[in-house]
Design a protein around this motif. Structure first.
Motif, PDB file in Angstrom:
ATOM      1  N   PHE A 101       0.844  -1.184   0.000  1.00  7.74           N
ATOM      2  CA  PHE A 101       0.000   0.000   0.000  1.00  7.74           C
ATOM      3  C   PHE A 101       0.882   1.238   0.000  1.00  7.74           C
ATOM      4  CE2 PHE A 101       0.741  -0.948   4.428  1.00  7.74           C
ATOM      5  CZ  PHE A 101       0.800   0.279   5.074  1.00  7.74           C
ATOM      6  N   LYS A 102       0.315   2.303  -0.540  1.00  9.31           N
ATOM      7  CA  LYS A 102       1.033   3.568  -0.694  1.00  9.31           C
ATOM      8  C   LYS A 102       0.752   4.459   0.501  1.00  9.31           C
ATOM      9  CE  LYS A 102      -0.656   6.357  -3.744  1.00  9.31           C
ATOM     10  NZ  LYS A 102      -1.065   7.048  -4.970  1.00  9.31           N
ATOM     11  N   LEU A 103       1.797   5.164   0.953  1.00  9.61           N
ATOM     12  CA  LEU A 103       1.652   6.150   2.017  1.00  9.61           C
ATOM     13  C   LEU A 103       2.818   7.127   1.927  1.00  9.61           C
ATOM     14  CD1 LEU A 103       2.672   4.598   5.449  1.00  9.61           C
ATOM     15  CD2 LEU A 103       3.169   3.514   3.289  1.00  9.61           C
ATOM     16  N   THR A 104       2.809   8.123   2.783  1.00 11.09           N
ATOM     17  CA  THR A 104       3.927   9.063   2.815  1.00 11.09           C
ATOM     18  C   THR A 104       4.866   8.652   3.950  1.00 11.09           C
ATOM     19  OG1 THR A 104       2.944  10.603   4.394  1.00 11.09           O
ATOM     20  CG2 THR A 104       2.413  10.948   2.035  1.00 11.09           C
ATOM     21  N   PRO A 105       6.121   9.076   3.884  1.00 10.13           N
ATOM     22  CA  PRO A 105       7.035   8.777   4.991  1.00 10.13           C
ATOM     23  C   PRO A 105       6.561   9.379   6.317  1.00 10.13           C
ATOM     24  CG  PRO A 105       8.246   9.613   3.095  1.00 10.13           C
ATOM     25  CD  PRO A 105       6.789   9.761   2.788  1.00 10.13           C
ATOM     26  N   GLN A 106       5.930  10.533   6.250  1.00 16.76           N
ATOM     27  CA  GLN A 106       5.438  11.177   7.458  1.00 16.76           C
ATOM     28  C   GLN A 106       4.322  10.347   8.103  1.00 16.76           C
ATOM     29  OE1 GLN A 106       5.837  12.762   4.426  1.00 16.76           O
ATOM     30  NE2 GLN A 106       7.742  13.794   4.987  1.00 16.76           N
ATOM     31  N   ILE A 107       3.453   9.788   7.276  1.00 18.52           N
ATOM     32  CA  ILE A 107       2.394   8.921   7.805  1.00 18.52           C
ATOM     33  C   ILE A 107       3.007   7.654   8.383  1.00 18.52           C
ATOM     34  CG2 ILE A 107       0.421   7.475   7.165  1.00 18.52           C
ATOM     35  CD1 ILE A 107      -0.423   9.754   5.250  1.00 18.52           C
ATOM     36  N   LEU A 108       4.017   7.085   7.700  1.00 18.99           N
ATOM     37  CA  LEU A 108       4.701   5.905   8.220  1.00 18.99           C
ATOM     38  C   LEU A 108       5.250   6.171   9.619  1.00 18.99           C
ATOM     39  CD1 LEU A 108       5.803   3.008   7.777  1.00 18.99           C
ATOM     40  CD2 LEU A 108       7.874   4.083   6.861  1.00 18.99           C
ATOM     41  N   ALA A 109       5.912   7.299   9.788  1.00 18.02           N
ATOM     42  CA  ALA A 109       6.476   7.649  11.095  1.00 18.02           C
ATOM     43  C   ALA A 109       5.371   7.826  12.138  1.00 18.02           C
ATOM     44  CB  ALA A 109       7.329   8.912  10.987  1.00 18.02           C
ATOM     45  N   ALA A 110       4.268   8.444  11.747  1.00 16.84           N
ATOM     46  CA  ALA A 110       3.178   8.696  12.691  1.00 16.84           C
ATOM     47  C   ALA A 110       2.473   7.401  13.109  1.00 16.84           C
ATOM     48  CB  ALA A 110       2.168   9.669  12.083  1.00 16.84           C
ATOM     49  N   ILE A 111       2.167   6.529  12.160  1.00 19.92           N
ATOM     50  CA  ILE A 111       1.395   5.327  12.498  1.00 19.92           C
ATOM     51  C   ILE A 111       2.227   4.273  13.224  1.00 19.92           C
ATOM     52  CG2 ILE A 111      -0.322   5.691  10.687  1.00 19.92           C
ATOM     53  CD1 ILE A 111       1.050   3.483   9.045  1.00 19.92           C
ATOM     54  N   THR A 112       3.537   4.292  13.011  1.00 18.68           N
ATOM     55  CA  THR A 112       4.395   3.308  13.677  1.00 18.68           C
ATOM     56  C   THR A 112       5.011   3.855  14.960  1.00 18.68           C
ATOM     57  OG1 THR A 112       6.385   3.987  12.462  1.00 18.68           O
ATOM     58  CG2 THR A 112       5.039   2.221  11.493  1.00 18.68           C
ATOM     59  N   LYS A 113       4.952   5.165  15.132  1.00 15.01           N
ATOM     60  CA  LYS A 113       5.670   5.834  16.222  1.00 15.01           C
ATOM     61  C   LYS A 113       7.161   5.495  16.164  1.00 15.01           C
ATOM     62  CE  LYS A 113       1.634   6.064  19.269  1.00 15.01           C
ATOM     63  NZ  LYS A 113       0.684   5.855  18.228  1.00 15.01           N
ATOM     64  N   GLY A 114       7.626   5.289  14.921  1.00 15.80           N
ATOM     65  CA  GLY A 114       9.013   4.916  14.704  1.00 15.80           C
ATOM     66  C   GLY A 114       9.955   6.092  14.779  1.00 15.80           C
ATOM     67  N   GLU A 115      11.183   5.808  15.163  1.00 20.13           N
ATOM     68  CA  GLU A 115      12.228   6.816  15.231  1.00 20.13           C
ATOM     69  C   GLU A 115      12.987   6.833  13.899  1.00 20.13           C
ATOM     70  OE1 GLU A 115      16.318   7.737  17.741  1.00 20.13           O
ATOM     71  OE2 GLU A 115      14.889   6.298  18.543  1.00 20.13           O
ATOM     72  N   VAL A 116      13.091   8.004  13.296  1.00 16.55           N
ATOM     73  CA  VAL A 116      13.809   8.128  12.030  1.00 16.55           C
ATOM     74  C   VAL A 116      15.308   8.203  12.338  1.00 16.55           C
ATOM     75  CG1 VAL A 116      14.128   9.550   9.960  1.00 16.55           C
ATOM     76  CG2 VAL A 116      11.832   9.293  10.965  1.00 16.55           C
ATOM     77  N   VAL A 117      16.064   7.273  11.734  1.00 17.48           N
ATOM     78  CA  VAL A 117      17.500   7.167  12.014  1.00 17.48           C
ATOM     79  C   VAL A 117      18.261   6.822  10.735  1.00 17.48           C
ATOM     80  CG1 VAL A 117      17.115   6.393  14.403  1.00 17.48           C
ATOM     81  CG2 VAL A 117      17.405   4.696  12.590  1.00 17.48           C
ATOM     82  N   SER A 118      19.572   6.993  10.796  1.00 16.45           N
ATOM     83  CA  SER A 118      20.432   6.526   9.711  1.00 16.45           C
ATOM     84  C   SER A 118      20.708   5.053   9.943  1.00 16.45           C
ATOM     85  CB  SER A 118      21.746   7.313   9.716  1.00 16.45           C
ATOM     86  OG  SER A 118      22.614   6.748   8.753  1.00 16.45           O
ATOM     87  N   ILE A 119      20.401   4.227   8.950  1.00 20.72           N
ATOM     88  CA  ILE A 119      20.639   2.792   9.087  1.00 20.72           C
ATOM     89  C   ILE A 119      21.814   2.321   8.240  1.00 20.72           C
ATOM     90  CG2 ILE A 119      18.215   2.332   9.612  1.00 20.72           C
ATOM     91  CD1 ILE A 119      18.372   0.953   6.654  1.00 20.72           C
ATOM     92  N   THR A 120      22.398   3.233   7.463  1.00 23.44           N
ATOM     93  CA  THR A 120      23.481   2.814   6.560  1.00 23.44           C
ATOM     94  C   THR A 120      24.835   3.194   7.105  1.00 23.44           C
ATOM     95  OG1 THR A 120      23.248   4.853   5.301  1.00 23.44           O
ATOM     96  CG2 THR A 120      22.054   2.912   4.511  1.00 23.44           C
TER      97      THR A 120
END
Length: 126
Positions: free
Chosen positions: A107-126
């Motif tokens: 399903f399609k969504l925006t990164p901002q929605i992904l962060a909001a619905i998961t309560k995920g922390e945006v980080v560098s993974i590389t």
């Protein structure tokens, strides 16, 4: 694969969200990393964020903790809440595509929605 998903959807592989379950080496607790389809998780970089070494999770561990099989793990609707970390590279895109519970549904969504619905922390993974 992320490339196959991108080809089927008609987007770039960078816009595909890979939902990867790891487990903490010490805690043995699940950790969800939402990575851009092009990126590999640098486990040492993530260790700096979560303060614990990562281990690969096997298929049984993934199913037990998420309720889903590898290849179709959605960002929401998991069996129980899991600490979630979002690849900062996903934030570059207007729209992204995440698994919808099977390896054949997205399903399609925006990164901002992904962060909001998961309560995920945006980080560098590389």
């Amino acid at each position: 694969t992320a490339q196959e998903a991108a080809d089927a959807i008609g987007c770039t592989v960078e816009q595909i969200v890979k939902s990867l379950i790891f487990k903490g080496k010490t805690s043995q607790q699940p950790i969800l990393i939402m990575a851009s389809g092009i990126n590999r998780v640098n486990e040492k970089a993530v260790k700096e964020v979560i303060r614990e070494k990562l281990e690969k999770a096997d298929a049984d561990f993934v199913l037990e903790h998420t309720g889903f099989t590898i290849g179709g793990i959605p960002p929401i609707g998991l069996k129980k809440p899991i600490p979630t970390y979002i690849d900062q590279d996903l934030m570059k895109y207007d729209q992204i595509w995440a698994a919808g519970g099977t390896s054949h549904a997205v399903f399609k969504l925006t990164p901002q929605i992904l962060a909001a619905i998961t309560k995920g922390e945006v980080v560098s993974i590389t």
